[in-house]
Write an enzyme that holds these catalytic residues in place. Structure first.
Site, PDB file in Angstrom:
ATOM      1  N   LYS A 169      41.661  51.741  44.533  1.00 51.50           N
ATOM      2  CA  LYS A 169      41.511  50.513  43.741  1.00 51.50           C
ATOM      3  C   LYS A 169      40.045  50.080  43.783  1.00 51.50           C
ATOM      4  O   LYS A 169      39.387  50.208  44.823  1.00 51.50           O
ATOM      5  CB  LYS A 169      42.409  49.435  44.339  1.00 51.50           C
ATOM      6  CG  LYS A 169      42.549  48.163  43.503  1.00 51.50           C
ATOM      7  CD  LYS A 169      43.531  47.196  44.195  1.00 51.50           C
ATOM      8  CE  LYS A 169      43.722  45.909  43.424  1.00 51.50           C
ATOM      9  NZ  LYS A 169      44.664  44.990  44.100  1.00 51.50           N
ATOM     10  N   SER A 227      48.196  43.108  41.249  1.00 54.22           N
ATOM     11  CA  SER A 227      46.938  43.437  40.613  1.00 54.22           C
ATOM     12  C   SER A 227      46.528  44.905  40.764  1.00 54.22           C
ATOM     13  O   SER A 227      45.582  45.354  40.124  1.00 54.22           O
ATOM     14  CB  SER A 227      45.821  42.574  41.220  1.00 54.22           C
ATOM     15  OG  SER A 227      45.669  42.886  42.589  1.00 54.22           O
ATOM     16  N   SER A 271      50.494  42.409  45.394  1.00 52.93           N
ATOM     17  CA  SER A 271      49.685  43.196  44.457  1.00 52.93           C
ATOM     18  C   SER A 271      49.874  44.700  44.553  1.00 52.93           C
ATOM     19  O   SER A 271      49.456  45.422  43.653  1.00 52.93           O
ATOM     20  CB  SER A 271      48.199  42.874  44.651  1.00 52.93           C
ATOM     21  OG  SER A 271      47.884  41.684  43.979  1.00 52.93           O
TER      22      SER A 271
END
Lengths: 547, 517
Positions: free
Chosen positions: B69, B164, B188
């Site tokens: 990420k 996210s 997330s």
């Protein structure tokens, strides 16, 4: 002398008026007479009926921790280094970096807390204090707002009355707390190019903030308290505490009120970079507040800066003076847990824990103890012990001389304070920079003790020694022929010659004015260039005059 | 399985890496990646290949393509947080978890998309645009959704990936990598895992180092692990977990990597069903799935009991207060001085700060900073922040009591429903969406507990739905064992990506095996 450890200060300041045709006009600043009683008694207002003012002074002192690396990162701590050469990713607040507490800084704070009679908290916490400033890269400072590492201590210090070293009073100031926190970087404003340059070498260096309760009442007390703290920090090695290098920074909180009334509105004075300026700034601020209030004005709760050139305090045009710091617990640091021998878990790695008792046992002698020991061991006066400790390295110098000479310490101290120290002061030298080593001075004093030279001659030798030409005292004595005249006959002849040449004086002595004898002794000394034993000369003269 | 294939020489790390890279290209429309590190990936694969040739691979991760990420620092590779503030920012250091992956020989294929600074639940609010859920392009979704919902359209609307860590979930789901790192602050990792039909593990707070993870909420952030099966998650966890001297909040105790039993047994376990997770808005489909799952455990001999976590309903508001407060604090460093975006405005330092932050942050980030600072004001601190912290403790105590009463693992839904269509999702603002989407997941963050999303079934519209297991602190082995058993029982279907098939037959062949363990 007042009782030791009188807490607080009853010193009272009065506003002095110059009476003019149009009523009271304040005297120009700096020239005002100030009545101040260091004994702690209240000075009664004089007939004019003005109520006295009680000044109240508290201090916040930031001491840079003497440590190889910063409080939360591994970067080096150095005073002189190229800008931004001692900056880790954490210090520059690179995203994703985390603080890792430096054990050495914790130990330094514990030592300092113990030396200041604080209770050391076994559990303390870290908080973030937010404000935007260019030299604060993270936008917050990590500090200890809620639970600091040490609380409720005290510091004893001495001030002299009426500037006389022989009259010293011991006072005590309460220590509210000691907290660990990060230093900020430095901003350099280049006004011509309207640029600000940032140096982050200092960013993240460990600080101990020592908060002193408002138990002081004048600049001298504030300066004396800070001096004592400075000595303690230097003795512990927890901070080098050199004010000129910014390792010790003092902010003063000052207010005035009438006795029996609540404390007045206080101002905070910053930008003080020496003890002398601290005393000046505090006294100036007290005067200013009294004047303001006497004139019907009010004191604003503001931050003021001390201008050392003008010798006054001026408001800091700081927009952020009233800002909200939005304190928040620092989530990246678990509570700081300290142990004592009782609570120390058996299976703990000793490298990983801080044991308060262990540190306590290893505390060095504090300045007050050192002074008492000096007085006891060497029979010197207490005020001399203060001077010895106040000069960095002077105690060691003194003790080295004492061990190398047969001269009594009581006499040695005179040479140290009157001759060595005043010479060094005159030439702005530190003890370490002295051209005359303790070894050479001891050598010289031994010559006096062995009655090989007089003390007058010794002073001549000393003035040669200052030149630092590598000669020994004995070399100089020989070169300049300063040995005491051992031959009594020779001395007698000189004495006779002096008597013969001073008829008036001889008459006066014979008439009973014994004081004139000293003049004759002086003349003999001049004649012999200080090479005569004054005791012997006196005896000889007396003998001859009584003949 | 791929790991074994690598060892047996059926496929080389370079081949594997190339296939992933070409899949990344053919699935570019998913917008799962912000940066594709083709060059370094191939170099790493080459190194790995040499090790295999010498017969000395570094471990099970050697040669395995992974994605990270884009809020983890990667040395020499852009780290953007999907924000203008950090566009072009190249970090000088690796996050501890990234370093650990590289040290084990993993091949980093790219940095994945997210909501700006991980603030969001859709992966729709980043400066590089929204992530598309790979299932939008699956045969399953097309067959079930297209004719009914939009008969006039040729293709049904694409759905969000969740967030996210939507880029990481989409990357794993679309076979472009075998494992991906996400971060999990309020859900997330688990939320996009549920929407993309992959396994999403949020370990116990303190088990994995956060050093190098650009923080959202320091006291809740945990690096998350996204994989295609539970065994893979256990392997990645084993290579990442443990004390890090650079993160003082990691546990001191040594972590022992573990393997999960081949035939997990749940018969002696007690599974808790917290009634408060029957939240308003929970879709009937998921409710049915949840009770079906409970029945599965029952029939396997496990004790299934209803439990209560009474403070759950206060959790999301308190989460909001604590989250925004820390966000306000953490974002203070982005002032344009040391790194990142700096505005051209230079009337004064203050105006430069203001302009930099206005230009650098999106509305979501700025709104959270604003409310966080409000909660931290001296006059509000006690009333909001301290209160929220107290409730946080009560929430943790709720869990403690339930686990103390003998419950081993809690079973809950992960999301209220399957992934929403993008057009629908953006009708609500980020704050409302986050409050809804984090509702079932953030309590585990408040309490610091390990939790995992396991894909459970496809919804009526052919989209994945998952269930969440929450375990005792640092009892990841037990949690993952239960998850593995459940995974075996439900036999979640493989995504049928026609695009992928069309573009790359060969790679799909191998990656059909999905897992590398």
């Amino acid at each position: 002398m007042a009782a030791a450890a009188s807490r607080g200060c009853g010193g009272v300041w009065r506003f002095a008026w110059q009476r003019g045709a149009r009523g009271p006009v304040p005297a120009p600043r700096g020239q005002r007479a100030v009545a101040f009683n260091a004994r702690g008694g209240v000075v009664q207002p004089e007939k004019c009926g003005l109520a006295p003012w009680v000044p109240v002074v508290g201090l916040e002192i930031h001491a840079q921790i003497s440590s190889n690396s910063k409080l939360f990162s591994g970067s080096q701590v150095q005073f002189v280094a190229p800008p931004n050469s001692l900056v880790s990713f954490f210090d520059a607040s690179l995203p994703g970096t985390l603080p890792v507490l430096n054990r050495r800084c914790v130990e330094a704070a514990v030592m300092t807390g113990l030396a200041l009679n604080c209770s050391v908290n076994k559990k303390s916490l870290f908080d973030r204090k937010h404000y935007f400033y260019a030299d604060l890269p993270a936008g917050y400072q990590i500090t200890q707002q809620r639970v600091p590492i040490a609380v409720n201590g005290s510091l004893s210090y001495s001030v002299c009355i009426d500037n006389k070293m022989s009259q010293m009073v011991t006072k005590t100031v309460r220590i509210k707390q000691i907290q660990l926190e990060q230093d900020s970087g430095k901003s350099l404003h280049d006004d011509t190019r309207s640029q600000t340059l940032i140096d982050l070498n200092r960013a993240g260096v460990g600080l101990m903030e020592v908060v002193m309760e408002p138990d002081m009442c004048c600049g001298e007390e504030a300066a004396a308290a800070v001096r004592e703290l400075q000595l303690i920090l230097q003795t512990l090695g927890s901070s080098q505490a050199v004010m000129a290098e910014g390792q010790l920074r003092v902010d003063a909180n000052v207010s005035v009120h009438h006795p029996g009334e609540p404390y007045g509105v206080r101002t905070e004075v910053k930008n003080i970079n020496s003890l002398r300026f601290l005393a000046k700034a505090v006294d100036y601020e007290i005067q200013r507040q009294i004047e303001e209030l006497e004139n019907g004005g009010t004191i604003l709760n503001e931050t003021r800066a001390f201008d050392s050139k003008l010798g006054c305090t001026v408001p800091m045009r700081d927009k952020e003076a009233k800002q909200d710091y939005r304190f928040m617990p620092e989530p990246n640091l678990p509570p700081l847990i300290l142990y004592d021998t009782k609570s120390l878990p058996a299976n703990m790695n000793h490298q990983q824990v801080v044991n308060i008792d262990w540190i306590h046992e290893r505390l060095p002698d504090l300045p007050s103890v050192k002074r008492a020991k000096l007085v006891e061991q060497y029979g010197i006066l207490p005020e001399h012990s203060f001077t010895l400790l106040n000069e960095d390295g002077l105690t060691e110098f003194f003790e080295n001389v004492v061990t190398q000479t047969q001269m009594k310490p009581k006499k040695v101290i005179g040479w140290i304070l009157k001759d060595l120290l005043s010479y060094l002061k005159q030439h702005s030298l530190t003890v370490k920079e002295s051209p005359v080593s303790s070894f050479l001075l001891a050598d010289l004093l031994n010559l006096i003790e062995k009655k090989e030279i007089s003390s007058t001659a010794a002073k001549q030798v000393l003035s040669e020694l200052w030149k630092g030409e590598g000669k020994t005292p004995l070399d100089i004595v020989k070169e300049k022929k300063l040995e005491l005249i051992q031959d009594q006959k020779e001395l007698e002849e000189i004495c006779q010659a002096v008597i013969d040449g001073q008829e008036n004086e001889v008459m006066a002595i014979k008439a009973g004015n014994r004081k004139v004898l000293n003049k004759l002794i002086g003349l003999v000394q001049r004649e012999t260039q200080g090479r005569a034993n004054p005791v012997l000369v006196k005896q000889l003269l007396e003998k001859k005059l009584s003949e | 399985q791929v790991s074994a294939a690598l060892r047996e020489g059926q496929i080389t790390p370079t081949e594997l890496c190339q296939r992933c890279l070409s899949l990344i290209k053919s699935t570019k429309f998913l917008n799962a990646y912000i940066t594709v590190t083709e060059e370094t990936a191939l170099k790493q694969a080459e190194e790995s290949e040499k090790r295999f040739r010498r017969g000395q691979p570094l471990g099970v991760l050697d040669g395995i393509p992974v994605a990270v990420k884009d809020n983890f620092n990667t040395a020499g590779i852009e780290t953007t947080c999907a924000s203008n503030m950090l566009k072009g920012y190249i970090s000088p250091y690796n996050a501890t978890v990234v370093q650990k992956l590289l040290d084990q020989g993993a091949v980093l294929v790219g940095k994945t998309n997210l909501d700006e600074f991980a603030m969001g639940s859709g992966s729709t609010d980043g400066v590089f645009g929204p992530v598309r859920n790979p299932w939008s392009y699956s045969r399953q979704y097309k067959e079930k959704s297209a004719p009914k919902s939009h008969p006039e359209d040729k293709e049904p609307e694409w759905v969000i990936a969740g967030g996210s860590s939507g880029g990481s979930a989409a990357a794993v789901s679309s076979f472009t990598c075998f494992a991906a790192l996400g971060s999990d602050t309020g859900g997330s990792t688990r939320n996009p895992a549920a929407h993309c039909g992959v396994v999403g593990l949020k370990p116990t707070y303190g088990l994995i180092s956060r050093h190098g993870l650009i923080p959202l909420v320091n006291s809740m952030d945990v690096p998350g692990i996204l994989t295609r099966c539970v065994d893979d998650a256990a392997l990645v966890l084993g290579s990442l977990a443990g004390h890090d001297p650079k993160d003082s909040t990691t546990i001191q105790d040594k972590f022992k990597p573990f393997e999960l039993p081949n035939l997990p047994d749940v018969s002696k376990l007690s599974i808790g069903i917290p009634k408060e997770y029957h939240a308003p808005g929970l879709s009937s489909e998921i409710l049915a799935l949840w009770s079906k799952a409970a029945d599965l455990f029952k029939s396997a001999g496990a004790k299934v009991i209803e439990v209560s976590l009474p403070h759950t309903r206060y959790s999301i508001v308190c989460y909001h207060v604590l989250c925004t407060a820390e966000v306000a604090s953490n974002m203070a460093r982005f002032d344009g001085l040391e790194y990142g975006h700096r505005s051209a405005t230079n009337d004064s330092t203050e105006s430069m700060y203001a302009a930099t932050r206005r230009e650098g942050f999106n509305d979501v980030v700025r709104a959270r900073i604003l409310s966080g600072n409000y909660f931290l004001l001296k006059q509000n601190y006690e009333h909001y922040f301290v209160k929220a912290q107290k409730v946080r403790r009560l929430i943790a105590q709720d869990f403690g009591k339930v686990f103390g009463s003998g419950v081993d693992v809690l079973l809950t839904p992960t999301t209220l429903s399957h992934a929403a269509a993008y057009a629908e999702f953006i009708k609500e603002d980020n704050r409302t969406r986050s409050a809804q989407d984090d509702i079932l997941t953030q309590a585990a963050n408040m309490a610091g507990l390990p939790a995992i999303n396991v894909p459970a079934a496809l919804s009526e519209r052919g989209l994945p739905v998952g269930l969440q297991f929450i375990g005792r602190p640092f009892q990841e082995k037990q949690l993952l064992t239960v998850a593995k058993w459940f995974e075996k029982e439900v036999k979640f279907p493989m995504i049928q990506l026609e695009e992928v098939k069309r573009h790359d037959h060969g790679a799909f062949q191998h990656q059909k095996s999905a897992s590398f363990s």
